[in-house]
Write a protein that holds these residues in place. Structure first.
Motif, PDB file in Angstrom:
ATOM      1  N   ASN B 336       0.829  -1.194   0.000  1.00  0.00           N
ATOM      2  CA  ASN B 336       0.000   0.000   0.000  1.00  0.00           C
ATOM      3  C   ASN B 336       0.866   1.247   0.000  1.00  0.00           C
ATOM      4  O   ASN B 336       1.969   1.260   0.525  1.00  0.00           O
ATOM      5  CB  ASN B 336      -0.909   0.004   1.229  1.00  0.00           C
ATOM      6  CG  ASN B 336      -2.212   0.720   0.956  1.00  0.00           C
ATOM      7  OD1 ASN B 336      -2.218   1.855   0.501  1.00  0.00           O
ATOM      8  ND2 ASN B 336      -3.321   0.058   1.199  1.00  0.00           N
ATOM      9  N   ARG B 337       0.339   2.295  -0.596  1.00  0.00           N
ATOM     10  CA  ARG B 337       1.071   3.541  -0.648  1.00  0.00           C
ATOM     11  C   ARG B 337       0.997   4.260   0.706  1.00  0.00           C
ATOM     12  O   ARG B 337       1.917   4.956   1.104  1.00  0.00           O
ATOM     13  CB  ARG B 337       0.451   4.422  -1.731  1.00  0.00           C
ATOM     14  CG  ARG B 337       1.331   5.548  -2.211  1.00  0.00           C
ATOM     15  CD  ARG B 337       0.561   6.406  -3.187  1.00  0.00           C
ATOM     16  NE  ARG B 337       0.292   5.695  -4.433  1.00  0.00           N
ATOM     17  CZ  ARG B 337       1.185   5.586  -5.429  1.00  0.00           C
ATOM     18  NH1 ARG B 337       2.367   6.128  -5.318  1.00  0.00           N
ATOM     19  NH2 ARG B 337       0.879   4.945  -6.527  1.00  0.00           N
ATOM     20  N   ASP B 338      -0.115   4.056   1.406  1.00  0.00           N
ATOM     21  CA  ASP B 338      -0.400   4.831   2.615  1.00  0.00           C
ATOM     22  C   ASP B 338      -0.196   3.936   3.848  1.00  0.00           C
ATOM     23  O   ASP B 338      -0.897   2.945   4.013  1.00  0.00           O
ATOM     24  CB  ASP B 338      -1.853   5.330   2.523  1.00  0.00           C
ATOM     25  CG  ASP B 338      -2.294   6.034   3.792  1.00  0.00           C
ATOM     26  OD1 ASP B 338      -1.419   6.330   4.632  1.00  0.00           O
ATOM     27  OD2 ASP B 338      -3.506   6.274   3.940  1.00  0.00           O
ATOM     28  N   ILE B 352       5.185  -0.682   2.277  1.00  0.00           N
ATOM     29  CA  ILE B 352       4.677   0.614   1.857  1.00  0.00           C
ATOM     30  C   ILE B 352       5.416   1.064   0.607  1.00  0.00           C
ATOM     31  O   ILE B 352       6.651   1.090   0.575  1.00  0.00           O
ATOM     32  CB  ILE B 352       4.875   1.670   2.977  1.00  0.00           C
ATOM     33  CG1 ILE B 352       4.348   1.128   4.308  1.00  0.00           C
ATOM     34  CG2 ILE B 352       4.199   2.985   2.607  1.00  0.00           C
ATOM     35  CD1 ILE B 352       2.897   0.724   4.305  1.00  0.00           C
ATOM     36  N   GLY B 353       4.683   1.394  -0.426  1.00  0.00           N
ATOM     37  CA  GLY B 353       5.339   1.856  -1.638  1.00  0.00           C
ATOM     38  C   GLY B 353       4.425   1.759  -2.842  1.00  0.00           C
ATOM     39  O   GLY B 353       3.214   1.498  -2.709  1.00  0.00           O
TER      40      GLY B 353
ATOM     41  N   ASN C 244       8.788   0.254   5.508  1.00  0.00           N
ATOM     42  CA  ASN C 244       8.631   1.559   4.878  1.00  0.00           C
ATOM     43  C   ASN C 244       9.771   1.870   3.927  1.00  0.00           C
ATOM     44  O   ASN C 244       9.598   2.563   2.942  1.00  0.00           O
ATOM     45  CB  ASN C 244       8.583   2.651   5.948  1.00  0.00           C
ATOM     46  CG  ASN C 244       7.210   2.729   6.596  1.00  0.00           C
ATOM     47  OD1 ASN C 244       6.220   3.021   5.929  1.00  0.00           O
ATOM     48  ND2 ASN C 244       7.162   2.431   7.885  1.00  0.00           N
ATOM     49  N   ASP C 245      10.973   1.348   4.279  1.00  0.00           N
ATOM     50  CA  ASP C 245      12.171   1.787   3.564  1.00  0.00           C
ATOM     51  C   ASP C 245      12.629   0.766   2.534  1.00  0.00           C
ATOM     52  O   ASP C 245      12.177  -0.372   2.521  1.00  0.00           O
ATOM     53  CB  ASP C 245      13.301   2.030   4.575  1.00  0.00           C
ATOM     54  CG  ASP C 245      12.824   2.969   5.674  1.00  0.00           C
ATOM     55  OD1 ASP C 245      12.134   3.945   5.328  1.00  0.00           O
ATOM     56  OD2 ASP C 245      13.106   2.689   6.865  1.00  0.00           O
ATOM     57  N   GLY C 246      13.510   1.200   1.731  1.00  0.00           N
ATOM     58  CA  GLY C 246      14.087   0.325   0.724  1.00  0.00           C
ATOM     59  C   GLY C 246      13.462   0.557  -0.631  1.00  0.00           C
ATOM     60  O   GLY C 246      12.405   1.196  -0.747  1.00  0.00           O
ATOM     61  N   ASN C 247      14.141   0.022  -1.659  1.00  0.00           N
ATOM     62  CA  ASN C 247      13.562   0.172  -2.997  1.00  0.00           C
ATOM     63  C   ASN C 247      12.633  -0.995  -3.286  1.00  0.00           C
ATOM     64  O   ASN C 247      12.468  -1.908  -2.479  1.00  0.00           O
ATOM     65  CB  ASN C 247      14.676   0.290  -4.048  1.00  0.00           C
ATOM     66  CG  ASN C 247      15.583  -0.926  -4.030  1.00  0.00           C
ATOM     67  OD1 ASN C 247      15.143  -2.029  -3.669  1.00  0.00           O
ATOM     68  ND2 ASN C 247      16.837  -0.741  -4.400  1.00  0.00           N
TER      69      ASN C 247
END
Lengths: 629, 377, 267
Positions: B336-338, B352-353, C244-247
């Protein structure tokens, strides 16, 4: 010679007409018995000029055209009956006939003009010949009544032929089911309409109650309709106003109310052996269903050979078709009647409907919830829960929306307003069962009656003066449909009550800080079913908000797609009905849609991508209170 | 840091070994800075061995294998037996179907394999007679079986019916040394009884990861095998198996679902990902309303309720109604983006991404793993 | 050998929330399959096949009307005490039956799913469980069995047989009030309520009306002090891990290793 010919023709035509009417009457009488009064025949003129014309006059052009054509024709026919039928052959009457035919000709000219650029909703086929056959009648009659002593033989024969063609259209229509059938059937329909209350200025929107103990299980074949319903279908003029108003048709779902009525006409008039299909229908088909593949007859099951089940399950029961019908035909009664048979005898409701009905039977809630949890949203609001021996003025019935976290906001707003107005009220608590509205629309009369009887027993054990609800579907059931089962209550929609409280000063309101452009969406079950279109608007005005009307509003408001169990049966179409409604709002640049119904809220809020906000009127009014305090 | 003071320091993290009894031993004389991690290898060499040398009693675990392995549900039954067994009790596992893995880490002291009784062939009469022979020879105190649909739930119940004088419990959701529990009265009541003779375990009763290992000594099963060789007239004839592809499987049945929400713009990528994972495709209401998926793909309170082991939610914010539909999914993974979306609270793993690029990379990674696995094989 | 007598066994269910008496869905599926098979067989040939719907319990049970609405024209009730074992009395009434159909699990009583097995054992009938569809063949019944992960298996079974229907059987249940109003519930006159069970596999259960999450059985670990401290201080993260982090490549790897760690994929 000419005069005698016309007399002969007149009586021949009259005899043909009567024979045709007798034939057609035989078809109607294959239907079920219904209460009726012969005296109502006398009411036809009033009903025609007031009730029917009230609908037709919404389109002034066609109203005037019809007045000229039909008025001229009726006058001319009456005069012909006197002058030729009674063989008076009076020259003065000839002049009068001339005048009447001239008026008729003018009307026919406009009929012709309209047919040249006919909107898609109008049927073609036999209806397209009508300007010509009517013109032939008027012209023929005009020529033979010209004040010349001797017509050339050629002209005389031509005129008689024209008259013959025109008379055939008029006289054979009822017997052969031609377009002019509508004149006779339409007038008789006005007299013997199944919902007589409609002519006394009252709304008549409750579904008929089935006597289940008497094995009444809805409509399986055309002959299961009451005879006056069959008569009503024959009144259809295929103007297609129902089609233009139908949200399911617009969404590309396989329903067209006009086609539905014509299919029923085919069913009632078809010879069992002929196997004639609906190929002669010359209007818009049910979206996605080709014409020419369905057939039926008086004593053959309607679904699926004549009408597909998915057609019936596409209906949202919004009554827009009934509202628009100039012939006052009751489409929704027919659809629900057919649904009832499918559900009660086959359990054949599609999609999520069977699960919903099972939930209603087993938990008395639509969603299968614990009904003790219906008022959990009110725990912190210090609200009384009604009990026997606890009299209150006002009973708040929340309905199924109480289980929806979104609609709980509306209910909380309503409770705050009722408290601010110092109302003596209580909520129904765990005593509340679903009203059975959804079950009834889905044709499950048994579940509806079972729930209704249990609710009525509960209400009888309680003491209250009025009921208020934020759900127009609850309101419709309790107010309009429970009386037939012995429950009579004063039921108010929350906007009606709040408007009363605001105008009496009991609820003191400030002005709203809302600056967004606002529109109001009329819930079908509040507007068309209960005639309440003013209170919501008054209330919005009272808090200083201006309502910008959408393309269809008030009694002609467009459905959100949430009624009649349609979201449960979920018949696929090309687009979704709420998308169409939100587009109405976008078209006038509205940024905020005010609503007054949990169904409308959830349907409109279900529209994806940037859409106007949706807020219940109670929320808007309550926000004013918060600003004020 | 300088060594000027020349004070000898002892590296507190110097190399050590964990002995069989679980005690840490420093490796003397070692000067390397290498740190031995706690063993996670599958051979359990570093774990204490539980197997009793001279068992006084035995418990029996019966389970079908799938492609030469016991699935996690079967391993849970085995683990439960091993955990509950006292120091003098040996755990015997009867594997029906081929076994190509070592079960020492799964807690089996003795292993019997009858490769001919693969779960794909329906031969309950043969299985029952084999099991009865083995039970008669082992005389187990208890029999543990996974209550599954690859034959063990069925065989277990047949055995219960064969031993009407013995106690039994099915759909067991909780067990310990003294009692077992299951849900009764349509799931509205929790029922307890003392540990019965035959225990059919529901999924997820036991953590199959054990802190000890076992001997997993293979026993000769030919004595039971003779039953299978016997040509007895059977009531059952197999007419063949068929497999429904993940794409056509009903969502209610799917074990792996890749589900798309509003955050998925490219349906093709999603379909490719589902294909590479051999997963069924689901969707949120918003995605269905948007016309990207048909109505029968909708998951949630107004759509379908699913029970997949793995639910990969891509671009789904996780409205309450949607979460209702996936409440029985065991592993929920969200892309998810959020990171404040409600689905993140429900998910066991959230990434997240950007959905599109993560899906692309996942497809690539899976392809790599698959091709290297093929090379290895 | 052709089918002459089919029996569908139906049990009383109850709604888990409202507690209202209702049909048991699993049994309804079985009954509906029986009704379809009966009408197919009767349409094919002249010799009439009879489907009997049998319930062991109380004739006044409100759940039974649901079965009428779902298509049973008549339900025969074998009187049985509440919670009494019904295997013996059922077996007594199920002799000379070709096919017995029932659901995989009841929603009243112990819901153990054992009844079909006990009956088959007692009557010495064959049994096939997890059945999705059935049809008659020359030598018996051909059944399609459900197996997980999209697998299906066709088996042929000799009669008399007990067929246990899987909850995912492709059957549409249709509840029609008219059938309920026209159906009959009749009681087997001769039967007396059955005695206490002889089957000790139906053990004594203590029931609790409160539902709690089951405790998972875990091996006691002889962990190091450090590991014990870790497990005591780091509580199980309820929301799960959030990356949250990383590509994108790293994030994809995180997902892949999660799937492999939990054996959710087999490559």
């Amino acid at each position: 010679m000419m005069n005698y010919s016309i007399t002969a023709l007149f009586w021949l035509a009259t005899a043909t007409l009567l024979l045709g009417l007798w034939k057609r009457t035989k078809l109607w009488r294959a239907g079920q018995p219904a209460e009726f009064a012969w005296l109502n025949l006398l009411a036809i003129p009033k009903r025609y000029f007031v009730d029917l014309h009230h609908v037709v006059a919404r389109e002034p052009f066609i109203a005037r055209t019809h007045v000229a054509t039909a008025g001229g024709a009726v006058a001319a026919l009456g005069l012909v009956a006197i002058n030729y039928g009674l063989m008076l052959y009076c020259a003065a009457l000839n002049w009068a006939i001339l005048a009447a035919t001239a008026i008729m000709l003018i009307g026919v000219f406009f009929v012709w003009l309209r047919r040249r650029n006919a909107p898609a909703r109008l049927s073609r086929g036999a209806w397209s010949r009508l300007p010509y056959s009517l013109a032939a009648f008027a012209l023929g009659l005009l020529i033979v009544n010209l004040p010349v002593t001797v017509l050339s033989a050629g002209v005389a024969v031509f005129a008689l032929l024209l008259l013959l063609v025109g008379s055939a259209e008029l006289a054979l229509g009822i017997g052969l089911g031609g377009p002019m059938k509508h004149a006779i059937a339409g007038l008789l329909h006005l007299a013997f309409h199944p919902r007589q209350e409609r002519f006394s200025g009252k709304l008549s929107t409750a579904l008929m109650t089935l006597d289940l103990t008497n094995q009444e299980y809805g409509i399986n074949k055309p002959s299961d309709f009451k005879w006056n319903q069959l008569l009503g279908f024959d009144a259809c003029v295929q103007c297609g106003k129902c089609e233009a108003a139908c949200p399911a048709f617009a969404a590309g779902q396989p329903l067209n109310p006009k086609k539905l009525i014509q299919d029923l006409v085919l069913g009632l008039s078809n010879d069992e052996k002929s196997g004639k299909t609906d190929a002669n229908f010359a209007g818009s088909p049910y979206p996605g269903l080709p014409i020419g593949e369905h057939s039926g007859s008086m004593h053959a099951p309607i679904v699926p050979s004549l009408i597909e089940a998915e057609t019936l399950w596409s209906c949202t029961t919004c009554r827009a078709c009934v509202q628009e019908c100039p012939m006052l035909i009751e489409h929704v009664d027919a659809i629900v009647g057919l649904r009832r048979n499918l559900t009660l005898t086959q359990g054949a409701a599609p999609g999520k409907a069977p699960q919903t009905l099972e939930n209603l039977r087993q938990t008395a809630t639509v969603g299968g919830y614990d009904r003790n949890a219906r008022y959990h949203w009110a725990v912190d609001l210090d609200v009384k829960t009604i009990q026997p021996n606890m009299p209150v003025d006002l009973l708040l019935v929340a309905g199924e929306g109480a289980f929806d976290m979104r609609y709980q906001r509306t209910l909380r707003a309503l409770v705050k307003l009722l408290k601010a107005a110092k109302m003596d009220f209580a909520v129904m608590g765990a005593l509340e069962r679903d009203t059975g509205d959804t079950a009834r629309r889905l044709g499950d009369e048994a579940t509806f009656q079972s729930l209704a009887k249990q609710n009525i027993d509960t209400f009888n054990s309680l003491t209250f003066k009025r009921i208020v609800t934020a759900d127009p579907h609850v309101m419709h059931s309790l107010k309009n449909e429970y009386p037939a089962l012995g429950g009579n209550y004063e039921v108010l929609h929350h906007t009606t009550l709040l408007a009363q409280l605001a105008s009496s000063g009991q609820l003191k309101l400030g002005k709203s800080a809302e600056t967004r452009k606002l529109t109001y969406h009329d819930p079908c079950y509040l507007g068309r079913y209960n005639g309440e279109t003013d209170a919501p608007r008054d209330l919005l005005k009272a808090i200083g908000l201006q309502v910008n009307e959408m393309e269809r509003s008030g009694l002609r408001g467009r459905c959100c797609g949430g009624g009649g169990g349609a979201p449960l049966t979920d018949i696929p179409g090309k687009q979704r009905i709420p998308d169409i409604r939100i587009q109405d709002a976008r078209n006038i640049g509205a940024e905020l849609v005010a609503v007054g119904c949990p169904q409308c809220t959830s349907m409109l809020e279900g529209v994806v991508r940037n859409r106007p906000d949706v807020l219940d009127i109670a929320e808007l009014v309550a926000s004013v209170m918060e600003h004020a305090s | 840091m300088s060594d000027e003071n020349n004070i000898k320091r002892i590296n507190p993290r110097r190399a050590y070994k964990i002995m069989a009894d679980g005690v840490k031993r420093i490796v003397l004389g070692s000067i390397s800075d290498f740190v031995a991690h706690e063993a996670t290898s599958h051979h359990g060499t570093n774990k204490p061995v539980r197997t009793p040398s001279a068992p006084k009693a035995r418990v029996l675990v019966i389970a079908h294998s799938d492609r030469g392995m016991l699935d996690d549900h079967a391993r849970q039954a085995l683990a439960a037996a091993a955990i509950l067994a006292d120091a003098n009790t040996a755990v015997v596992v009867l594997v029906l179907g081929e076994l190509r893995e070592d079960l020492s880490n799964a807690g089996a002291d003795e292993v019997l394999v009858i490769a001919e009784l693969d779960y794909q062939t329906f031969q309950p009469d043969v299985e029952v007679s084999c099991a009865k022979t083995i039970i008669a020879s082992i005389v187990p105190k208890h029999i543990f079986m996974p209550d599954n649909l690859i034959g063990d739930g069925d065989l277990g119940r047949r055995l219960i019916a064969c031993y009407p004088e013995k106690s039994a419990a099915t759909h067991v959701i909780e067990l310990n040394n003294v009692q077992v529990a299951n849900y009764q009265l349509g799931g509205t009541s929790l029922a307890l009884t003392s540990l019965p003779y035959i225990v059919l375990l529901a999924a997820d009763t036991t953590d199959s990861r054990l802190a000890f290992s076992a001997a997993a000594q293979k026993l000769d099963s030919t004595f039971a095998n003779q039953n299978t060789a016997k040509s007895q007239k059977s009531n059952y004839t197999n007419l063949g198996m068929q497999t429904i592809s993940a794409a056509n499987i009903a969502l209610e049945e799917a074990d792996f679902i890749v589900s798309a929400g509003n955050g998925v713009d490219n349906v093709t990528t999603l379909q490719a990902l589902a294909a590479s994972l051999d997963a069924a495709i689901g969707a949120s209401r918003v995605a269905v309303d948007d016309g990207k998926f048909t109505r029968d793909k909708q998951i949630g309170a107004t759509g379908k309720t699913v029970t997949a082991s793995t639910y990969l939610a891509i671009g789904i914010s996780g409205a309450v109604q949607h979460l209702q539909g996936i409440k029985d999914c065991r592993h929920v993974i969200a892309i998810n983006r959020d990171n404040s979306a409600p689905i993140i609270k429900r998910a066991d793993l959230s990434v997240i991404g950007d959905a599109e690029s993560i899906m692309q990379e996942l497809i690539t990674a899976i392809a790599q793993v698959k091709s290297s696995a093929q090379e290895a094989a | 050998m052709s089918i002459k007598n089919i029996v569908a066994l139906v049990s009383a269910g109850r709604h888990p929330i409202s507690g209202q008496a209702r049909h048991c869905r699993n049994d309804s599926l079985a009954m509906t399959i029986g009704l379809a098979l009966t009408s197919d067989l009767n349409a094919e040939n002249a010799n009439s096949v009879n489907l009997k719907v049998i319930h062991a319990g109380h004739a006044k049970n409100a759940a039974l009307t649901d079965y009428l609405a779902l298509g049973a024209s008549q339900i025969d009730v074998i009187p049985a005490l509440e919670n009494a074992d019904i295997v013996d009395s059922l077996a007594e009434n199920l002799k000379n039956v070709d096919v017995i159909l029932m659901g995989s699990r009841a929603e009243s009583g112990q819901d153990s799913g054992l009844l079909p097995y006990l009956l088959a054992e007692k009557l010495n009938y064959s049994l096939v469980a997890n059945v999705l569809t059935i049809k008659q063949t020359t030598e018996g019944i051909e059944a399609l069995q459900f197996l997980p992960k999209g697998k299906r298996r066709s088996v042929k079974v000799t009669m008399p047989t007990v067929i246990v229907i899987h909850p995912l059987a492709p059957v549409q249940l249709r509840h029609a009030y008219a059938r309920q109003a026209n159906g009959h519930i009749s009681q087997f006159a001769t039967q007396t309520p059955t005695q206490e069970s002889k089957y000790s596999c139906t053990v004594e259960w203590q029931t609790q009306s409160t539902i709690r999450k089951p405790n998972k059985l875990k091996a006691k670990e002889n962990k190091s002090g450090h590991a014990r401290m870790l497990s005591a201080t780091v509580s199980e993260n309820k929301g799960g891990a959030v990356v949250n982090d990383g590509n994108s490549v790293e994030k994809a790897q995180v997902i892949l290793s999660y799937l492999r760690e939990h054996r959710l994929i087999n490559f």
